[in-house]
Design an enzyme around this catalytic site. Sequence first.
Site, PDB file in Angstrom:
ATOM      1  N   ASP A 314     -22.977  10.470  24.396  1.00 54.60           N
ATOM      2  CA  ASP A 314     -22.686   9.622  25.553  1.00 54.60           C
ATOM      3  C   ASP A 314     -21.857  10.358  26.617  1.00 54.60           C
ATOM      4  O   ASP A 314     -20.908  11.078  26.300  1.00 54.60           O
ATOM      5  CB  ASP A 314     -21.900   8.400  25.054  1.00 54.60           C
ATOM      6  N   GLU A 356     -26.930  12.186  27.181  1.00 55.46           N
ATOM      7  CA  GLU A 356     -26.915  11.070  28.134  1.00 55.46           C
ATOM      8  C   GLU A 356     -26.261  11.599  29.412  1.00 55.46           C
ATOM      9  O   GLU A 356     -25.052  11.550  29.592  1.00 55.46           O
ATOM     10  CB  GLU A 356     -26.149   9.867  27.581  1.00 55.46           C
TER      11      GLU A 356
HETATM   12  C1  GLC Z   1     -22.696   5.617  29.156  1.00 51.91           C
HETATM   13  C2  GLC Z   1     -23.223   4.275  28.700  1.00 51.91           C
HETATM   14  C3  GLC Z   1     -22.590   3.189  29.505  1.00 51.91           C
HETATM   15  C4  GLC Z   1     -21.089   3.260  29.338  1.00 51.91           C
HETATM   16  C5  GLC Z   1     -20.561   4.668  29.650  1.00 51.91           C
HETATM   17  C6  GLC Z   1     -19.152   4.848  29.169  1.00 51.91           C
HETATM   18  O1  GLC Z   1     -23.049   5.886  30.468  1.00 51.91           O
HETATM   19  O2  GLC Z   1     -24.615   4.240  28.785  1.00 51.91           O
HETATM   20  O3  GLC Z   1     -23.066   1.923  29.135  1.00 51.91           O
HETATM   21  O4  GLC Z   1     -20.476   2.336  30.188  1.00 51.91           O
HETATM   22  O5  GLC Z   1     -21.314   5.668  29.001  1.00 51.91           O
HETATM   23  O6  GLC Z   1     -19.121   5.015  27.766  1.00 51.91           O
END
Ligand code: GLC
Length: 675
Positions: A314, A356
């Site tokens: 993430d 991500e």
């Molecule tokens: C990523 C997730 C999102 C979250 C962020 C902080 O972008 O997809 O939903 O708010 O990380 O963890």
Amino acid sequence: MMPHTPSSVVKPASGEGVMPMLISRDGTDSHNISADVVWERVSAESRFKRLYRYQQQAFKNRLEIGWDDIVRPLSLLYGERDDFADCVTRFVMIAADAFAIRPKALQDLDQRRILQPDWISRPDRTGYIAYTDRFAGDLNGVVDKIPYLNELDINLLHLMPLLKPRDGANDGGYAVADYRAIDPHLGTMADFEHLTEQLRANDISLMIDFVCNHTADDHEWAQRARAGEKAYQDYYFMFSERTLPDQYEQTLRIIFPESKQGNFIFDESSQKWVWSTFYPYQWDLNYHNPQVFIEMLDAMLYLANKGVEILRMDAVAFMWKEMGTSCESLPQAHALLQAFRALTKLVAPGLLLLAEAILSPKDVVPYFGVGAAAGKECELAYHNSLMVLLWSALAERNVRLLTHSLQQLPEMPDNTAWITYVRCHDDIGWAITDENAGALGLNGFWHRSFLSDFYSGQFDGSFARGAVFQYNPENQDRRISGACASLAGLELAIEKHSRYEAELAIGRILLIHNLICAYGGIPLIYMGDELGMLNDYTFQNDPEHADDNRWLHRPKMDWNLAALRNEPHHFAGRIFCSLQQIIAARRGCAALHAQATATPVWTHNDQVFGLLRHSPRGRLLILANFSERMQFIERARLNALGFHGNLFDRLTAQPIQGWRYLYMAPYQVFWLEQA
Ligand code: GLC
């Protein structure tokens, strides 16, 4: 601004510079370390000595073969420390411990993955993403829903954050309080292991989130930091004064402008300013401290040994901070991922990492690794651009920007693949560059602004029902929340009792899903989209969700609607059955393998998108009509693209009619093959 101090010098473990940092002041070569030396230390460990000879040899082979990939990124991160050799040894020891207890079933799976390294690239992989509680109540509930997933031929399941989150608001679970415990509302670690076994038995790979950039402010480390324990304050970026935060701020973006002013919050208990990129209760981890790397590596391996096959890393872009930079996608953030990958491969060669990184393609593709690290960083990344451009083309009824922008994509290394998607739990940010817009005579700012107007329903004649998420008054940026079906026009059509408009909305939903299946990579279907589920406005009644309108598109699964999934006259049935057909057609089609090139081509009709899939496995021309009107393509154009004579549509298994023109119904898609 203060001159930038290299991270490896004394900086900024806790902002106060008190971390015991150690540079090779005497100039000795801190890289004087070899796989053999580390192997000697590892093999002397009692737990390791108990393993069979062949197992020890397997680890040794992996260490030797992976050695360069381990040391290269680690040198960038920690290479200037006096204790570099010791750090590397400690990291490998963590891996050796996890290796010694890797369950047999998972070792078998590793073997299968090694034997089929393109398993993520094959056109038989289809993903599904869901919140455990919203989809099935809890983890045991998910086991009961496996037959439903099988109906759609799903073999990759992303369950949204399921580790123990912070109490109260927790950003949908992205504020983790314990990386080794399951959220008690969803079940226990034993339930989790049971679920992974059941999924494996059904050839479904489980992906979970690994929130590697930050922890919750009630994680034990944060609590101890708050209580004043120096060692734990060094896990985060904590400052007694505003001086350094203010200097950092000068070059940082604000990610959630509506939730707070900047990237630092004041923590009353410790009386310190704490770095927090997202919500105030999410504290960024300090990877300058190798102890943080150890803890996180250990947690990753723990989860891998519980049966997780893919870790969704993430918010990876934010993992490393350097004064005077944007602190996004720095070379060290890439090195962290490469080091995690190389070290986890020692234990779980089958484990994959998904980056991500919701960025423009030129910034995302490096997450697959470049240069010596090509193919050695993350195997998977989200194709955010494709998603954004699909919505853009639907609003415009024009494919020029889609075609041009996708033509600019950099090449990807082998055995890496996109995750393609049309919706996910997050908002849509209009990541369309000024450069790409400008190349077509569009103004990037006004185009993005048009898309926000269109998808929030403010544009006259818009078919969409969505909402603006996190308006940024400084740059006028407006991201968009909303469920796929509502953004595609189904909500409005139902409100207007218009069968005609509902047909068009269904056409749009199927068109974009079709293209994520045809593009190459793993298409990920967002829970409920397979049934045309609409926006859920009830989030406004929940105090924990009311101020985050992303919950508009995070509904509870509507199992009553799902009961209609085989009804040919209901929209849910239409969408579900059509998706089944697309997935089935894709499964058997070698030309859709992710390693086949995906080249957007001009069809000489601005409403029809063309995508050529090409490789020794076969050729396929995808054509997609992005308008609600009939369109045609001249046969001469198809000939020029190398598709002559008798053509055949892989989707319907029907021959193509018409010698001069190929006619396309509104939102129709063809997968053309030479008969
Ligand atoms: C990523 C997730 C999102 C979250 C962020 C902080 O972008 O997809 O939903 O708010 O990380 O963890």
